[in-house]
Design a protein around this motif. Sequence first.
Motif, PDB file in Angstrom:
ATOM      1  N   PRO A 201      85.094   7.522  87.908  1.00 24.44           N
ATOM      2  CA  PRO A 201      85.222   6.934  89.249  1.00 24.44           C
ATOM      3  C   PRO A 201      85.985   5.621  89.186  1.00 24.44           C
ATOM      4  N   ALA A 205      84.853   2.670  93.826  1.00 17.22           N
ATOM      5  CA  ALA A 205      83.784   3.620  94.132  1.00 17.22           C
ATOM      6  C   ALA A 205      82.502   2.874  94.511  1.00 17.22           C
ATOM      7  N   GLU A 209      78.224   6.597  94.553  1.00 13.33           N
ATOM      8  CA  GLU A 209      79.136   7.470  93.807  1.00 13.33           C
ATOM      9  C   GLU A 209      79.040   7.211  92.315  1.00 13.33           C
TER      10      GLU A 209
END
Length: 538
Positions: A201, A205, A209
Motif C-alpha cells: 500500500p 493509504a 487499508e
Amino acid sequence: MKILLRPVGLTFFFLATHLLQSQASAPGGSNLLFYGVAALALIIFFFIVVSVADNFMVIESKQMGIKDSSTMGLFPNIREFFRGKKPGYLDTAHVYTLTKGYDIPMAGAPQDVIREPNVTRFAVTPPDYFGLRPIPKMLVEEGDVVKAGDPLFFDKNMPRIKFVAPVSGEVIGINRGLKRSISEVVILADKEQVSRTYTLPGREASREELVEFLLESGVWPAIRQRPYNRVADPDIEPRDIFVSTFDTAPLAPDLKLALRGRMDVFQAGIDVLRRLTPGLVYLGLDGRGEKDSPYSVTRGVEKRYFRGAHPAGNVGTQIHHIHPCGRGENTVWTLGVEDVLLFGELFQNGRFDTSRLVALSGDSFSEPCYVRTYAGANIGELIAGENVREHSRIISGDVLSGTKKSTDNYLSYFDNQITAIEEGDHAEVFGWLIPNSAKASVSPTVPVLSNDLHLTTRTNGEKRAFVVNNDYEQVLPMDIYMTQLMKSIIVNDLESMEGLGIYELVPEDVALCEFACVSKQPLQQLLRQGHDTMIAQG
C-alpha cells in the motif's frame, strides 16, 4: 520520605529527649520542660511538613514526566552520593534508573561469534500465540508446497488473522497434541528461499487499508496486545506502541547484533508502526553502557533509557514506568526487535523474511555463540554442530520464562535464545543447610563470589504454604502488591485482581519473582490462570 531526612529527624528527637530529661531533673526545671516540649513539637511539625512537601514534589515531577523525578525533592537522596556517574549521552536523555531487580550470575554468556548451521525443518506452533484456539482452521495439507508468507491456518474466532509459513518449502507434518489440538505445522525448507510477492500500500493509504494489508500479509501475529499479551485485535486502536531494544534476562542475546547493516530496515518498520496508532511509539533503550545504543538514531519515536538490573529490559517494566496500560482506552501493543525488522523487510524489500540471530547460551554449551536461522527452527538441527554436556535441559528462551524442549521440538516464534543448563535432579547432601557461595540468591545473607556460577535446574525446594515476605518487592520494579494479587487469583476475586494490577502483568514480568519466591509458587502459571479467568468473564 527521603533516606537522608530520617536520621536527621531521629537525631533531633533523641537530643531533644535527652535535654528535656536533664532539665526536668534540675531545680525549677518545670518551665524549661514546658518550653522544651513546645520546641520539640515545633520541630516535629516542621519535620512532617517538609517531608510531606518533599514527597509531593517527587510525585508531581514524576507525573509531569521529568527525566529523573527521584532527584526533584527538597533534599538529596543518599543513593545519589554512591551511584556511579552516568555516561555523557544520558545528560539530555529521558532516563529511568531502577533500583529493584536482580541479575542472576550465570556462566555461559554467548560470545560474539555467528555461525550458520544447516537447518532443514521449521515449524509454526499455535501454542506460541496466547488466546489462539487449540484447533485452528487449516488451509494446507501434508504435501503442499508453500512460499514464505503463505497462509497455513487461521483462528476460527479471528478469521481475518492469518498465520503463515516462516520459510518456503513442503509441508511434511501437521502434528497433533491432546484432544487433537494442532501442536506443530512442520515445513521442509527449500535450499533457496522464495518469498510470496506483495502489492504494497502507498503512503497515502488509510489506516484501515494498512491494517487489512498487514492481516493478509501474515505479519500481524507478530503484534501482541496488552493486557494479556495475546495477538492484537485489529478492531482496536492502541493508545501507544512499545518496543524494547535490549534484553536483560539471564544470558540474553545482545540485540545490537540484530541491527548490523539493517538500520534502514528497522526504520522502515518503525514508520509502519507510527501509522497504526494515534498515540506514540516508545523505544526502550539500554542506558547501562558507556556508549549510546545504536537504536538511538531511530526517527519518529519517543526514546526512553532504562538503567538497572533485570527486568529493566522487559517491555512490561518499561510500560509501567512510562505510561501504564489497562483495558479500553489504555490498550497498548508491543513488538520485539525481530518483529519490527519483519515489518521493515516487508515494506522496504517487499518480502516476508523471518531471519534472526539466535543465542546458544548456558554453560552446557562448550562454546556459547550465535546462530543465524529463521523463526521456528528445529532445535536438534540448530545445535547439531555444538558440543552439549550430557544430561542437560534444553530451553527455548531464558531460564526464567522459557519452555523446556527436546531436540525434536522447534524454537518458539517469539524466542531468540536457546539455553542449555545441567539438570539438577541429583541428590544434594544436607541441601541448603550447608553454606554454599556457588548458589544464586536475592538474599544478602548468601554471598555471591562469582559472576559466572554453574547453576542447574534445581529449585532448592518444592511448593509449600504461601509465605508473606518482601522478596517480591526486592526484585519487581513496579508499584504492584504481588503477594496480594496472587492470592486474589487463587480465590478468584475478580475485583481485587483488577484493582491490584493484573492488566499490567504478563508471565515474563513475574518470572524473577518466581525465582525469588521462598514458597516455590508457580507465579507465571497462576498469572496466566488469572488472565484466563478475566477473559472468560469479559
